[in-house]
Scaffold this motif. Structure first.
Motif, PDB file in Angstrom:
ATOM      1  N   LEU A 111       0.800  -0.947  -0.455  1.00 47.12           N
ATOM      2  CA  LEU A 111      -0.175  -0.240   0.127  1.00 47.12           C
ATOM      3  C   LEU A 111       0.543   1.211  -0.278  1.00 47.12           C
ATOM      4  CD1 LEU A 111      -2.296  -1.247   2.118  1.00 47.12           C
ATOM      5  CD2 LEU A 111      -3.215  -0.943   0.147  1.00 47.12           C
ATOM      6  N   ASN A 112       1.854   0.768   0.326  1.00 50.12           N
ATOM      7  CA  ASN A 112       3.029   2.292   0.617  1.00 50.12           C
ATOM      8  C   ASN A 112       3.323   2.721  -0.912  1.00 50.12           C
ATOM      9  OD1 ASN A 112       4.040   4.209   2.045  1.00 50.12           O
ATOM     10  ND2 ASN A 112       5.836   2.785   1.000  1.00 50.12           N
ATOM     11  N   ARG A 113       2.992   1.664  -1.844  1.00 50.87           N
ATOM     12  CA  ARG A 113       3.440   2.508  -3.018  1.00 50.87           C
ATOM     13  C   ARG A 113       2.655   2.651  -4.433  1.00 50.87           C
ATOM     14  NH1 ARG A 113       6.042  -3.584  -6.266  1.00 50.87           N
ATOM     15  NH2 ARG A 113       7.377  -3.661  -4.289  1.00 50.87           N
ATOM     16  N   ASP A 114       2.998   3.497  -5.271  1.00 52.15           N
ATOM     17  CA  ASP A 114       2.396   4.247  -5.879  1.00 52.15           C
ATOM     18  C   ASP A 114       1.212   3.457  -6.588  1.00 52.15           C
ATOM     19  OD1 ASP A 114       2.850   6.876  -4.702  1.00 52.15           O
ATOM     20  OD2 ASP A 114       4.511   7.535  -5.419  1.00 52.15           O
ATOM     21  N   PHE A 115      -0.253   3.397  -7.174  1.00 47.80           N
ATOM     22  CA  PHE A 115      -1.236   2.804  -7.845  1.00 47.80           C
ATOM     23  C   PHE A 115      -2.446   4.025  -7.703  1.00 47.80           C
ATOM     24  CE2 PHE A 115      -0.985   0.799  -4.385  1.00 47.80           C
ATOM     25  CZ  PHE A 115      -2.426   0.188  -3.962  1.00 47.80           C
ATOM     26  N   ARG A 116      -3.089   2.979  -8.991  1.00 49.09           N
ATOM     27  CA  ARG A 116      -3.973   3.746  -9.098  1.00 49.09           C
ATOM     28  C   ARG A 116      -4.887   3.257  -7.946  1.00 49.09           C
ATOM     29  NH1 ARG A 116      -6.963   3.908 -15.110  1.00 49.09           N
ATOM     30  NH2 ARG A 116      -5.484   5.893 -15.039  1.00 49.09           N
ATOM     31  N   GLY A 117      -5.768   3.805  -7.326  1.00 45.30           N
ATOM     32  CA  GLY A 117      -6.511   3.406  -6.863  1.00 45.30           C
ATOM     33  C   GLY A 117      -6.282   3.009  -5.334  1.00 45.30           C
ATOM     34  N   ARG A 118      -5.897   3.494  -4.457  1.00 45.74           N
ATOM     35  CA  ARG A 118      -4.845   3.192  -3.839  1.00 45.74           C
ATOM     36  C   ARG A 118      -5.553   3.408  -2.448  1.00 45.74           C
ATOM     37  NH1 ARG A 118       1.100   6.108  -2.533  1.00 45.74           N
ATOM     38  NH2 ARG A 118      -0.329   8.024  -2.656  1.00 45.74           N
ATOM     39  N   GLY A 119      -6.143   4.850  -2.653  1.00 44.47           N
ATOM     40  CA  GLY A 119      -6.758   5.034  -1.228  1.00 44.47           C
ATOM     41  C   GLY A 119      -7.451   3.765  -1.156  1.00 44.47           C
ATOM     42  N   VAL A 120      -8.738   4.334  -2.343  1.00 44.45           N
ATOM     43  CA  VAL A 120      -9.713   3.019  -1.683  1.00 44.45           C
ATOM     44  C   VAL A 120      -8.916   1.524  -1.354  1.00 44.45           C
ATOM     45  CG1 VAL A 120     -11.369   1.419  -3.181  1.00 44.45           C
ATOM     46  CG2 VAL A 120     -11.666   3.966  -4.022  1.00 44.45           C
ATOM     47  N   VAL A 192      -2.210  -0.936   9.194  1.00 41.90           N
ATOM     48  CA  VAL A 192      -1.925   0.332   9.100  1.00 41.90           C
ATOM     49  C   VAL A 192      -0.931   1.357   9.920  1.00 41.90           C
ATOM     50  CG1 VAL A 192      -3.388   2.987  10.021  1.00 41.90           C
ATOM     51  CG2 VAL A 192      -5.120   0.665   8.998  1.00 41.90           C
ATOM     52  N   VAL A 193      -0.758   0.919  10.974  1.00 44.19           N
ATOM     53  CA  VAL A 193       0.092   1.305  11.906  1.00 44.19           C
ATOM     54  C   VAL A 193       1.855   1.254  11.300  1.00 44.19           C
ATOM     55  CG1 VAL A 193       1.917   1.215  14.003  1.00 44.19           C
ATOM     56  CG2 VAL A 193      -0.588   0.752  14.336  1.00 44.19           C
ATOM     57  N   LEU A 194       1.837  -0.362  10.367  1.00 45.58           N
ATOM     58  CA  LEU A 194       3.349   0.029  10.035  1.00 45.58           C
ATOM     59  C   LEU A 194       3.386   0.565   8.456  1.00 45.58           C
ATOM     60  CD1 LEU A 194       3.919  -3.694  10.615  1.00 45.58           C
ATOM     61  CD2 LEU A 194       4.922  -2.057  11.242  1.00 45.58           C
ATOM     62  N   LEU A 195       1.903   1.082   7.792  1.00 44.44           N
ATOM     63  CA  LEU A 195       2.328   2.252   6.731  1.00 44.44           C
ATOM     64  C   LEU A 195       2.534   3.286   7.223  1.00 44.44           C
ATOM     65  CD1 LEU A 195       1.083   2.758   3.997  1.00 44.44           C
ATOM     66  CD2 LEU A 195      -1.115   2.789   4.588  1.00 44.44           C
ATOM     67  N   SER A 196       2.420   3.814   8.446  1.00 43.09           N
ATOM     68  CA  SER A 196       2.782   5.424   9.212  1.00 43.09           C
ATOM     69  C   SER A 196       3.575   4.908   9.117  1.00 43.09           C
ATOM     70  CB  SER A 196       1.533   5.233  10.382  1.00 43.09           C
ATOM     71  OG  SER A 196       0.632   5.653  10.132  1.00 43.09           O
ATOM     72  N   ALA A 197       4.320   3.914   9.717  1.00 42.03           N
ATOM     73  CA  ALA A 197       5.544   4.317  10.095  1.00 42.03           C
ATOM     74  C   ALA A 197       6.494   4.168   8.542  1.00 42.03           C
ATOM     75  CB  ALA A 197       5.861   2.678  11.228  1.00 42.03           C
ATOM     76  N   LEU A 198       6.067   3.695   7.761  1.00 45.00           N
ATOM     77  CA  LEU A 198       6.936   3.441   6.327  1.00 45.00           C
ATOM     78  C   LEU A 198       6.848   5.182   6.085  1.00 45.00           C
ATOM     79  CD1 LEU A 198       5.594   0.581   4.680  1.00 45.00           C
ATOM     80  CD2 LEU A 198       7.644   1.186   5.805  1.00 45.00           C
ATOM     81  N   GLN A 199       5.805   5.647   6.061  1.00 43.60           N
ATOM     82  CA  GLN A 199       5.631   6.921   5.387  1.00 43.60           C
ATOM     83  C   GLN A 199       6.818   7.974   5.772  1.00 43.60           C
ATOM     84  OE1 GLN A 199       3.625   8.284   3.559  1.00 43.60           O
ATOM     85  NE2 GLN A 199       2.805   5.836   3.044  1.00 43.60           N
ATOM     86  N   ALA A 200       7.549   7.655   7.103  1.00 48.65           N
ATOM     87  CA  ALA A 200       9.002   8.288   8.036  1.00 48.65           C
ATOM     88  C   ALA A 200       9.600   7.950   7.536  1.00 48.65           C
ATOM     89  CB  ALA A 200       8.826   7.955   9.986  1.00 48.65           C
ATOM     90  N   VAL A 201       9.847   7.166   6.859  1.00 56.04           N
ATOM     91  CA  VAL A 201      11.317   6.592   6.067  1.00 56.04           C
ATOM     92  C   VAL A 201      11.804   8.094   5.218  1.00 56.04           C
ATOM     93  CG1 VAL A 201      12.483   4.833   4.767  1.00 56.04           C
ATOM     94  CG2 VAL A 201      10.512   4.280   6.369  1.00 56.04           C
ATOM     95  N   PRO A 202      12.400   8.873   5.810  1.00 53.98           N
ATOM     96  CA  PRO A 202      13.368   9.497   4.580  1.00 53.98           C
ATOM     97  C   PRO A 202      13.743   9.444   3.185  1.00 53.98           C
ATOM     98  CG  PRO A 202      14.653   9.211   6.745  1.00 53.98           C
ATOM     99  CD  PRO A 202      13.563   8.120   6.563  1.00 53.98           C
ATOM    100  N   LYS A 203      12.997   9.745   2.205  1.00 56.76           N
ATOM    101  CA  LYS A 203      12.858   9.941   1.432  1.00 56.76           C
ATOM    102  C   LYS A 203      14.679   9.458   0.104  1.00 56.76           C
ATOM    103  CE  LYS A 203       8.764   9.304   1.048  1.00 56.76           C
ATOM    104  NZ  LYS A 203       8.422   7.557   0.552  1.00 56.76           N
ATOM    105  N   ASP A 204      15.302  10.595   0.799  1.00 56.37           N
ATOM    106  CA  ASP A 204      16.793  10.712   0.487  1.00 56.37           C
ATOM    107  C   ASP A 204      17.882   9.436   0.477  1.00 56.37           C
ATOM    108  OD1 ASP A 204      16.294  11.752   3.047  1.00 56.37           O
ATOM    109  OD2 ASP A 204      17.674  12.818   2.943  1.00 56.37           O
TER     110      ASP A 204
END
Length: 313
Positions: A111-120, A192-204
């Motif tokens: 779910l952390n990847r970009d794809f169509r319908g990710r929100g759903v 859901v919890v781990l997805l929030s943690a993945l959002q905090a991984v620095p992109k750089d």
């Protein structure tokens, strides 16, 4: 300064002092109600349970108790069935934690990847967790029904049908069925919890590792995992405690059967209290569960503290 200002200055100072004094007590006032709730609904029942575990008390006459010391603990540990209950409890807890956190991590990475319908997709993943435990147990029981259950039909179609078709009545397959159902209900929270943690991984850091030629697994090992590891540890601890307390799903699906193959500590506690009418033994079983929970909490804290010291070095 005029005489009027001089006469007002001390009063203003006193008002400021009272205001500062009042603000200092504000946090304690906010904590008072939760603390009162914990004392009334957690602390007092815990003290009563500790007392009951050292007495011989019948459910039919709870006001009459006889002090027996450690006799209740000696009684439950002398039973072979209680040793089996402990083994089943450990298997259930470990499988639930590994399964729910493992599946949740895989789903979170997808779910952390970009794809169509990710929100759903993210919204649909939370449906099993939002469903009440009773509804999940009933749905799973219908799906596992030997006559019209979809699970048996699917297994028969691929040649893996259970003899007799009754999965929940089999001492071999009942526990795995409950484990799969529990994992299905718990993994959305982990995702859901781990997805929030993945959002905090620095992109750089990910981009730097990619430029250095690191593959996906290497990036996950050296960058992603190091960031989400504390979250995984805390989540595993919470899942462990919740799995130790899981009651309604197991009770509604198998009631601890067949022949005790799915009987965990909470199921044994309920049976001892309301079937055998022995509140003393039931309280002793509850104290064993509390001790196991405390050991898990203290052990996890020691592991985290040791890891922090190693990282500092």
């Amino acid at each position: 300064m005029t005489a009027l200002e001089q006469t007002r200055a001390p009063g203003a100072k006193r008002r400021r002092t009272r205001s500062a004094s009042g603000s200092a007590w504000t946090p304690y006032l906010f904590l008072a109600l939760p603390a009162l709730y914990i004392v009334l609904f957690q602390g007092i029942p815990l003290v009563q349970e500790v007392y009951l575990s050292f007495t011989r008390t019948s459910l039919l006459n709870p006001t009459s108790s006889q002090w027996v010391g450690l006799e209740n603990f000696a009684d439950i540990f002398s039973q072979d069935g209680f040793h089996r209950t402990l083994r089943i409890t450990f298997v259930y807890v470990i499988a639930c934690v590994v399964g729910s956190v493992g599946v949740g991590l895989i789903v979170a990475l997808l779910l952390n990847r970009d794809f169509r319908g990710r929100g759903v997709a993210r919204a649909l993943v939370t449906v099993p967790w939002a469903a009440p435990g009773i509804a999940v147990a009933l749905i799973a029981t219908w799906m596992l029904n030997p006559q019209y259950g979809i699970v048996n039909r699917a297994l028969n179609a691929i040649g893996l049908g259970v003899p007799g078709g009754s999965i929940l009545d089999s001492p071999v397959y009942a526990l795995p069925a409950i484990l799969v159902t529990t994992t299905w209900q718990l993994f959305p929270l982990a995702s859901v919890v781990l997805l929030s943690a993945l959002q905090a991984v620095p992109k750089d850091l990910i981009e730097a590792a990619t430029m250095d030629g690191a593959g996906r697994w290497r990036i996950f090992q050296t960058v992603t995992w190091q960031v989400i590891k504390p979250t995984v540890g805390l989540l595993s601890l919470l899942m462990t405690i919740w799995s130790l307390r899981r009651f309604e799903l197991i009770w509604l699906m198998t009631r601890g059967g067949p022949v005790g193959s799915t009987e965990t500590l909470v199921i044994d506690l309920y049976s001892e209290a309301f079937d055998a009418k022995n509140l003393g033994n039931a309280a002793a079983i509850g104290m064993v569960g509390i001790v196991i929970s405390l050991i898990v909490i203290v052990g996890s804290r020691l592991v985290v503290r040791g890891a922090d010291k190693e990282r500092i070095r």
